[in-house]
Design an enzyme around this catalytic site. Structure first.
Site, mmCIF file in Angstrom:
data_model
loop_
_atom_site.group_PDB
_atom_site.id
_atom_site.type_symbol
_atom_site.label_atom_id
_atom_site.label_comp_id
_atom_site.label_asym_id
_atom_site.label_seq_id
_atom_site.Cartn_x
_atom_site.Cartn_y
_atom_site.Cartn_z
ATOM 1 N N CYS A 12 72.600 37.285 -35.281
ATOM 2 C CA CYS A 12 71.892 36.385 -36.218
ATOM 3 C C CYS A 12 70.963 35.519 -35.411
ATOM 4 O O CYS A 12 69.767 35.407 -36.025
ATOM 5 C CB CYS A 12 72.940 35.585 -37.098
ATOM 6 N N CYS A 13 71.329 34.682 -34.636
ATOM 7 C CA CYS A 13 70.636 33.940 -33.710
ATOM 8 C C CYS A 13 69.388 34.797 -32.981
ATOM 9 O O CYS A 13 68.235 34.441 -32.914
ATOM 10 C CB CYS A 13 71.347 33.291 -32.758
ATOM 11 N N CYS A 26 70.299 25.394 -37.815
ATOM 12 C CA CYS A 26 70.205 25.874 -39.304
ATOM 13 C C CYS A 26 71.454 25.028 -40.209
ATOM 14 O O CYS A 26 72.400 24.556 -39.495
ATOM 15 C CB CYS A 26 70.584 27.147 -39.349
ATOM 16 N N CYS A 38 72.425 29.203 -28.801
ATOM 17 C CA CYS A 38 72.004 30.242 -29.500
ATOM 18 C C CYS A 38 71.351 31.334 -28.806
ATOM 19 O O CYS A 38 71.174 32.500 -29.362
ATOM 20 C CB CYS A 38 70.962 29.889 -30.617
#
Length: 243
Positions: A119-120, A202, A230
């Site tokens: 996702c990162c 986030c 990340c």
């Protein structure tokens, strides 16, 4: 001379430089080949202020992951209005993000460390590649005091993953010095800092922390402390080969 030796030599030349002098050096020596990638945290707002207030020829850019806090988006607008300048905003690539969410769900990052890193990668690293295109130096707000993963940060280092140099003008600043600067120059900052968020990413992956916790304890708090990055900045151990 090897890239490592050149980096060590340049790093030594900047060892005693002020943050302003380091940024001026970057603007003068990497004109058109430098960018400041701001996360909009307190440190990054200090760097933004130095750049805009001194009219340095360094573009300011940021990554919009699509899941930032409303306060962070408001800060972008407030900062632009305050300085009368635009911040370049880079969004994630549409197709890979849509495919990732379709295959794994909107909150897949909580399912496993591998999915969180993926996702990162899509929301940040892919955008960072475009932000850094054509650049030889990128500037960031890293400080050694930001947590266990950043204790070995250098003022100037070689970013092997992206194939360029990375400058951290505030690397040796204390948190107190950052906030003294913000107060003195009336620098816009994220109000979440006043609510127990020393590190802000986030909204889905950041929480407030206690005064006794590590400053990055609120980032991906369900993972081990040594994994709370990340991928923009790898775990920064002491770089003995540069000493």
């Amino acid at each position: 001379m090897s890239d490592l030796a050149q980096t060590a030599e340049l790093s030594a030349s900047l060892a005693d430089a002020s943050a302003t002098d380091a940024l001026r050096w970057a603007a003068d020596n990497f004109r058109g080949r430098v960018v400041f990638a701001t996360s909009l945290g307190a440190e990054d707002q200090v760097i933004t202020d130095i750049i805009f207030r001194n009219h340095l020829d360094i573009p300011v850019a940021t990554l919009d992951t699509g899941r930032l806090f409303p306060e962070t988006y408001d800060l972008i607008a407030e900062t632009e209005k305050h300085y009368g300048a635009r911040i370049q905003v880079y969004a994630p690539p549409r197709e890979p993000l849509e495919n990732f969410v379709l295959a794994n769900g909107v909150n897949a990052f909580r399912e496993s460390e591998a999915l969180r890193h993926e996702c990162c990668r899509i929301r940040k690293l892919e955008s960072l590649k475009r932000l850094l295109e054509g650049k030889d130096l990128w500037i960031c707000g890293l400080r050694r005091g930001q947590g266990v993963t950043r204790g070995g940060a250098e003022r100037l280092s070689r970013d092997e993953a992206n194939g360029l140099l990375k400058l951290a003008p505030l690397v040796d600043w204390s948190e107190e010095k950052v906030w003294e600067y913000i107060r003195f120059w009336n620098v816009p900052y994220n109000p979440l800092h006043d609510r127990g968020f020393p590190s802000i990413g986030c909204a889905c992956c950041t929480r407030a922390v206690k005064r006794t916790e590590d400053v990055r304890a609120g980032r991906w708090w369900w993972e081990a402390p040594e994994h709370r990055e990340c991928g923009l900045h790898a775990r920064l151990e002491k770089a003995k080969e540069l000493r």
